[in-house]
Design a protein around this motif. Structure first.
Motif, mmCIF file in Angstrom:
data_model
loop_
_atom_site.group_PDB
_atom_site.id
_atom_site.type_symbol
_atom_site.label_atom_id
_atom_site.label_comp_id
_atom_site.label_asym_id
_atom_site.label_seq_id
_atom_site.Cartn_x
_atom_site.Cartn_y
_atom_site.Cartn_z
ATOM 1 N N ASN A 415 -147.377 38.060 1.983
ATOM 2 C CA ASN A 415 -146.035 37.541 2.242
ATOM 3 C C ASN A 415 -146.109 36.432 3.288
ATOM 4 O OD1 ASN A 415 -144.339 39.400 0.615
ATOM 5 N ND2 ASN A 415 -145.248 40.942 1.943
ATOM 6 N N PHE A 416 -145.373 35.359 3.025
ATOM 7 C CA PHE A 416 -145.315 34.224 3.936
ATOM 8 C C PHE A 416 -143.853 33.841 4.155
ATOM 9 C CE2 PHE A 416 -149.272 34.049 1.611
ATOM 10 C CZ PHE A 416 -150.218 33.785 2.591
ATOM 11 N N THR A 417 -143.586 33.205 5.293
ATOM 12 C CA THR A 417 -142.245 32.733 5.618
ATOM 13 C C THR A 417 -142.299 31.242 5.898
ATOM 14 O OG1 THR A 417 -141.626 34.881 6.564
ATOM 15 C CG2 THR A 417 -140.280 32.986 7.167
ATOM 16 N N LEU A 418 -141.422 30.490 5.242
ATOM 17 C CA LEU A 418 -141.283 29.056 5.501
ATOM 18 C C LEU A 418 -140.060 28.857 6.375
ATOM 19 C CD1 LEU A 418 -142.217 29.315 2.221
ATOM 20 C CD2 LEU A 418 -142.526 26.870 2.640
ATOM 21 N N THR A 419 -140.206 28.079 7.433
ATOM 22 C CA THR A 419 -139.138 27.893 8.411
ATOM 23 C C THR A 419 -138.905 26.405 8.626
ATOM 24 O OG1 THR A 419 -139.736 29.952 9.516
ATOM 25 C CG2 THR A 419 -138.377 28.405 10.758
ATOM 26 N N LEU A 420 -137.624 26.002 8.600
ATOM 27 C CA LEU A 420 -137.234 24.633 8.921
ATOM 28 C C LEU A 420 -137.000 24.518 10.414
ATOM 29 C CD1 LEU A 420 -134.675 23.926 6.042
ATOM 30 C CD2 LEU A 420 -137.127 23.397 6.094
ATOM 31 N N THR A 421 -137.414 23.397 11.002
ATOM 32 C CA THR A 421 -137.277 23.228 12.447
ATOM 33 C C THR A 421 -137.283 21.749 12.787
ATOM 34 O OG1 THR A 421 -138.263 23.832 14.591
ATOM 35 C CG2 THR A 421 -139.782 23.384 12.791
ATOM 36 N N ASN A 422 -136.767 21.419 13.952
ATOM 37 C CA ASN A 422 -136.944 20.100 14.570
ATOM 38 C C ASN A 422 -136.463 18.955 13.674
ATOM 39 O OD1 ASN A 422 -137.693 18.254 16.531
ATOM 40 N ND2 ASN A 422 -139.786 18.072 15.736
ATOM 41 N N VAL A 423 -135.140 18.781 13.597
ATOM 42 C CA VAL A 423 -134.576 17.662 12.836
ATOM 43 C C VAL A 423 -134.486 16.435 13.727
ATOM 44 C CG1 VAL A 423 -133.286 19.084 11.229
ATOM 45 C CG2 VAL A 423 -132.248 18.454 13.400
ATOM 46 N N THR A 424 -134.514 15.255 13.106
ATOM 47 C CA THR A 424 -134.384 13.990 13.827
ATOM 48 C C THR A 424 -133.328 13.138 13.142
ATOM 49 O OG1 THR A 424 -136.078 12.877 12.497
ATOM 50 C CG2 THR A 424 -136.831 14.084 14.453
ATOM 51 N N GLY A 425 -132.962 12.012 13.797
ATOM 52 C CA GLY A 425 -132.028 11.060 13.223
ATOM 53 C C GLY A 425 -130.573 11.448 13.330
ATOM 54 N N GLY A 426 -130.249 12.420 14.187
ATOM 55 C CA GLY A 426 -128.865 12.808 14.395
ATOM 56 C C GLY A 426 -128.402 13.957 13.540
ATOM 57 N N ALA A 427 -129.208 14.424 12.588
ATOM 58 C CA ALA A 427 -128.817 15.560 11.768
ATOM 59 C C ALA A 427 -128.963 16.845 12.574
ATOM 60 C CB ALA A 427 -129.673 15.619 10.503
ATOM 61 N N ARG A 428 -128.430 17.931 12.019
ATOM 62 C CA ARG A 428 -128.583 19.227 12.661
ATOM 63 C C ARG A 428 -129.008 20.249 11.620
ATOM 64 N NH1 ARG A 428 -124.440 22.935 11.820
ATOM 65 N NH2 ARG A 428 -122.521 22.102 10.887
ATOM 66 N N LEU A 429 -129.556 21.381 12.120
ATOM 67 C CA LEU A 429 -129.990 22.449 11.243
ATOM 68 C C LEU A 429 -128.812 23.320 10.850
ATOM 69 C CD1 LEU A 429 -133.292 23.553 13.015
ATOM 70 C CD2 LEU A 429 -133.087 22.267 10.886
ATOM 71 N N GLY A 430 -128.834 23.803 9.604
ATOM 72 C CA GLY A 430 -127.789 24.680 9.119
ATOM 73 C C GLY A 430 -128.131 26.135 9.343
ATOM 74 N N SER A 431 -127.598 27.004 8.498
ATOM 75 C CA SER A 431 -127.765 28.444 8.666
ATOM 76 C C SER A 431 -128.948 28.994 7.888
ATOM 77 C CB SER A 431 -126.487 29.172 8.206
ATOM 78 O OG SER A 431 -125.369 28.741 8.957
ATOM 79 N N PHE A 432 -129.312 28.384 6.754
ATOM 80 C CA PHE A 432 -130.355 28.915 5.895
ATOM 81 C C PHE A 432 -131.669 28.211 6.237
ATOM 82 C CE2 PHE A 432 -126.594 28.953 2.781
ATOM 83 C CZ PHE A 432 -126.067 30.085 3.402
ATOM 84 N N LEU A 433 -132.361 28.753 7.210
ATOM 85 C CA LEU A 433 -133.548 28.074 7.744
ATOM 86 C C LEU A 433 -134.849 28.744 7.331
ATOM 87 C CD1 LEU A 433 -132.304 27.328 11.373
ATOM 88 C CD2 LEU A 433 -132.135 25.895 9.327
ATOM 89 N N ASN A 434 -134.781 29.875 6.638
ATOM 90 C CA ASN A 434 -135.995 30.598 6.276
ATOM 91 C C ASN A 434 -136.023 30.860 4.774
ATOM 92 O OD1 ASN A 434 -137.033 30.983 8.980
ATOM 93 N ND2 ASN A 434 -135.380 32.443 9.280
ATOM 94 N N ALA A 435 -137.197 30.788 4.211
ATOM 95 C CA ALA A 435 -137.434 31.135 2.820
ATOM 96 C C ALA A 435 -138.716 31.953 2.753
ATOM 97 C CB ALA A 435 -137.535 29.885 1.940
ATOM 98 N N THR A 436 -138.859 32.731 1.688
ATOM 99 C CA THR A 436 -139.978 33.660 1.561
ATOM 100 C C THR A 436 -140.866 33.270 0.390
ATOM 101 O OG1 THR A 436 -138.634 35.451 2.475
ATOM 102 C CG2 THR A 436 -140.608 36.081 1.269
ATOM 103 N N LEU A 437 -142.173 33.411 0.610
ATOM 104 C CA LEU A 437 -143.161 33.174 -0.443
ATOM 105 C C LEU A 437 -144.027 34.419 -0.573
ATOM 106 C CD1 LEU A 437 -144.795 31.410 -2.459
ATOM 107 C CD2 LEU A 437 -146.182 30.694 -0.493
ATOM 108 N N GLN A 438 -144.229 34.876 -1.805
ATOM 109 C CA GLN A 438 -145.141 35.975 -2.086
ATOM 110 C C GLN A 438 -146.240 35.477 -3.011
ATOM 111 O OE1 GLN A 438 -142.910 39.215 -3.749
ATOM 112 N NE2 GLN A 438 -142.253 39.984 -1.760
ATOM 113 N N VAL A 439 -147.484 35.738 -2.606
ATOM 114 C CA VAL A 439 -148.626 35.479 -3.481
ATOM 115 C C VAL A 439 -149.050 36.827 -4.037
ATOM 116 C CG1 VAL A 439 -150.971 34.584 -3.651
ATOM 117 C CG2 VAL A 439 -149.327 33.481 -2.130
ATOM 118 N N ASN A 440 -148.940 36.976 -5.345
ATOM 119 C CA ASN A 440 -149.172 38.269 -5.970
ATOM 120 C C ASN A 440 -150.602 38.746 -5.767
ATOM 121 O OD1 ASN A 440 -146.520 38.279 -6.970
ATOM 122 N ND2 ASN A 440 -147.132 37.116 -8.782
#
Length: 776
Positions: A415-440
């Protein structure tokens, strides 16, 4: 002078566990706790403090060093308990002491009596986990930007080493959601657990049975829009009533941007200034900073407008700037909450990828970027592990792609977790910042089972077993080939013409057999190898994949023991048959002659051939060196490939007249010679004698195989474990010098020693010295 008599007869009492009360671990709906009872025997005088240490030791050896903190809710590991004057029992053992001793002299009691340690086993029904939220902190959520409802998802995730054993038969549901309508501030949801028959052991985790959800401030709770206050000043004459018309330009967009975009200002006689308030409308449209409009008057004259403390003299217009609003540069987040993907491990030319949409919601002005990373990132099974996504002006969708990497190493599901972080250019991060990856789960291994090295004689058969481990729900194949090394292809024959092993669904074992030809050709040890390669996996019913060398398709791989070795033992007189040249030869006194040893059949290896001279009429009596020949015995050394070697006989010149004498030269024995290369299978072990070095000591040794993974078996002391009849005397005077081991004398006839143990093999340790014999 004052004399004190110490206390006696345990006047302050003896303390221990109460034998009449069961010491137990009790489990109730409101929690689990230790129920211990202590008893004060003897006297009950004085107030006594009793200290108790409670340790939780996980399953395994009962070793205080393995105790785990954080299980018992007591402060530290020690608990103190007081017995008041006259008290005999307490409902709860390190130390026991008087709280206030009068007179202040050392006392004999209080003291402990009986067992000081007690072990209670946490049984499976008591060990059921507590049920509750993982965290009891407040959860903050954001109201959706649109007018639709928003959903908060929740899930229950078992923890601990037995988490895989938790099923829907134990508790349900495992997940759910709470829906917040756009016009609601609070929503209530219920979590219902379905417990088994032993309900009294299901415990709610104290303090973790509820969570507070707070919706962050939204929708301008203090009022809509931001006001811009403008003061219009009238200079010079103030005697008449004056009307001034104003508007916000441009006419179309100004009205949609501000409340009160047009209007009439009335100056009453004597009135010098009038206040105008413009309120920016919240239109939900992302905008960057710029001119929101200009305010102008409809007629000319000597007047001025003022914004705040700034005055514009004689101006007819004032510029109003609307600051950037509604996230003009975007809100970066994954496309949805709980985004999850599962992929297989890549194989050969087949690459498996997981694609995650990353959205730029709200505004799309300017160029912005967002960084991301994968956790854990050091497994080597997924790549890339980090990166940056760049949104150019107007772009609102980017795909984040990760790929499973092939390694042909058997692995469980990862199991792995992908995380969004550190935006630039004036944008901001939203609420859905994590996603999951499973390698069978992948790379089910195929390998040779032990033994992987087999020695066979010529004409024999070598059998090997090839094991398929892991999942058995698909058809798997593996190919093997022969590497002949020093052997010849004519020396062996595969008992199956097909070198591809096919494992059907549910099949886990295959056999491979190789027959060795019997050819009457002298040969030394000849090894050859069987190699596994090209493991494949297909779905049931699908045709096997094409056979390509070193290409792995599917979910089966060759891993572990991929090579089996067959050694054809030396055969057909591989080292040779040795004989003497039958030609009779004469040796003159003082002279020498050569007698040749011939090597027939095989010529492999180094061999020493020993010889000796005998009298012709007495083949049982050998000659001695110097009797008639300088050397009456010896050996000749044959190396690999040598066919003939001479024995040189030199007669002794004794100056005595003699008739012809006849002697017989005999070959006695031929021995293989270990070369330096052959020493690889010889191990030398050094036994050290430390400390004392007096006398002769015999040390017995024995070889144990790797079947003793926990060390050597137990050693019994023969003298200490045995029982002796009266006839076997104990003789301390006969002890070995510098040794304290008992010495016993066994007279004739020998008595049988009866051992107290039941082991079939006993050994005496090195410090038990053998007895010196006395008399017979």
């Amino acid at each position: 002078m004052v004399f004190y008599i110490q206390d006696s007869d345990d006047v302050y009492g003896t303390f221990g566990f109460n034998p009449l009360v069961e010491q137990s671990i009790q489990s109730h709906l409101d929690g689990r706790f230790l129920s211990l009872s202590f008893l004060r025997r003897g006297g009950t005088l004085g107030q006594v403090s009793l200290a108790l240490t409670a340790l939780y030791i996980p399953a395994g050896p009962v070793d205080p060093g393995r105790a785990r903190d954080g299980i018992l809710n007591a402060t530290g590991r020690s608990v103190s308990l007081r017995f008041s004057d006259g008290q005999e029992a307490a409902p709860l053992l390190d130390t026991v002491e008087l709280v206030d001793i009068r007179p202040p002299i050392p006392s004999i009691s209080p003291r402990f009596g009986g067992a000081l340690n007690l072990t209670l086993t946490v049984t499976p029904d008591i060990a059921n986990g507590e049920i509750g939220f993982i965290s009891n902190t407040t959860l903050a959520v954001v109201e959706p930007e649109d007018d639709n409802a928003t959903t908060v998802f929740w899930s229950l995730q078992p923890l601990g080493v037995n988490r895989d054993d938790v099923t829907l038969d134990d508790i349900q549901p495992f997940s759910g959601s709470v829906v917040f309508q756009s016009d609601r501030r609070v929503e209530t949801g219920s979590l219902c657990g379905i417990f088994g028959s032993n309900v009294e052991n299901q415990i709610l985790k104290a303090g973790f049975t509820s969570r507070e959800i707070v919706i962050l401030e939204n929708d301008d709770p203090g009022g809509e829009g931001e006001a811009v206050e403008l003061r219009v000043l009238r200079a010079q004459g103030q005697l008449l009533k004056q009307l001034v018309r104003y508007s916000v330009e441009p006419p179309g967009s100004g009205a949609s941007e501000f409340y009160g975009a047009t209007g009439i200002l009335e100056f009453k006689p004597g009135e010098r200034e009038v206040l105008v308030a413009l309120v920016a409308q919240a239109d939900g449209v992302p905008e960057v900073g710029g001119d929101g409009g200009r305010m102008e008057r409809a007629e000319t004259g000597g007047w001025r407008m003022e914004r705040g403390e700034r005055r514009v003299e004689g101006g007819e217009r004032v510029n109003i700037t609307v600051r950037e609003n509604d996230d003009p540069y975007g809100v970066i987040e994954f496309g949805q909450s709980g985004l999850a993907e599962a992929i297989d491990e890549s194989k050969g030319d087949v690459t498996h990828r997981a694609v995650y949409p990353v959205m730029r919601n709200r505004g799309r002005f300017g160029e912005v970027s967002v960084s991301w990373f994968l956790d854990p990132g050091n497994s080597g099974d997924v790549g890339p592990t980090q990166g940056v996504l760049v949104f150019r002006e107007g772009e609102f969708l980017k795909n984040l792609t990760v790929t499973s990497l092939p390694d042909e190493i058997p692995e469980e599901m990862e199991n792995f977790t992908l995380t969004l972080t550190n935006v630039t250019g004036g944008a901001r991060l939203g609420s859905f910042l994590n996603a999951t990856l499973q390698v069978n789960e992948n790379d089910d291994p195929i390998y040779f089972a032990d033994p992987v090295v087999v020695r066979v004689e010529e004409g024999g058969v070598a059998n090997f077993t090839v094991i398929r481990a892991g999942r058995l729900d698909f058809v798997a194949t593996v190919t093997y080939r022969v590497e002949y090394d020093d052997a010849s292809p004519t020396d062996l024959a595969l008992l199956s013409e097909d070198t591809v092993l096919v494992y059907e669904v549910g099949e886990w074992m295959k056999n491979v057999s190789v027959a060795v030809e019997d050819d009457d050709v002298p040969e030394t040890d000849e090894p050859f190898r069987l190699l596994l390669f090209n493991a494949t996996g297909t779905s049931p019913g699908a045709p096997p994949p094409p056979r390509k060398l070193c290409v792995s398709v599917g979910d089966a791989v060759v891993y572990g023991a991929d090579t089996a070795t067959v050694v054809i033992e030396a055969n057909d007189d591989a080292n040779g048959i040795f004989s003497l040249d039958p030609t009779e030869k004469a040796v003159k006194e003082g002279g020498a002659n050569n007698f040749y040893v011939q090597r027939a059949r095989g010529h492999f290896g180094d061999v020493n051939v020993f010889w000796r001279l005998y009298h012709a009429n007495d083949s049982l009596t050998p000659l001695e060196d110097g009797e008639e020949f300088h050397n009456a015995s010896g050996s000749v050394a044959f190396t690999t490939g040598e066919r003939t070697r001479p024995i040189v006989l030199q007669a002794v010149a004794d100056k005595l007249p003699e008739f012809n004498e006849f002697y017989v030269l005999l070959l006695e024995v031929a021995e293989d010679v270990l070369s330096e290369d052959d020493m690889s299978d010889v191990a030398s072990v050094t036994v050290l004698r430390q400390q004392g070095a007096f006398g002769d000591v015999s040390v017995a040794w024995e070889i144990f195989s790797a079947r003793f993974p926990e060390g050597l078996p137990a050693v019994d002391d023969l003298l200490l474990a045995g029982s002796f009849p009266d006839a076997v005397e104990l003789r301390p005077r006969d002890r070995r010098h510098h040794s304290g081991t008992d010495a016993r004398f066994f007279p004739r006839p020998a008595r049988r020693l009866r051992y107290g143990g039941s082991r079939g093999c006993t050994r005496a340790p090195g410090q038990l010295h053998p007895l010196r014999p006395h008399g017979s």
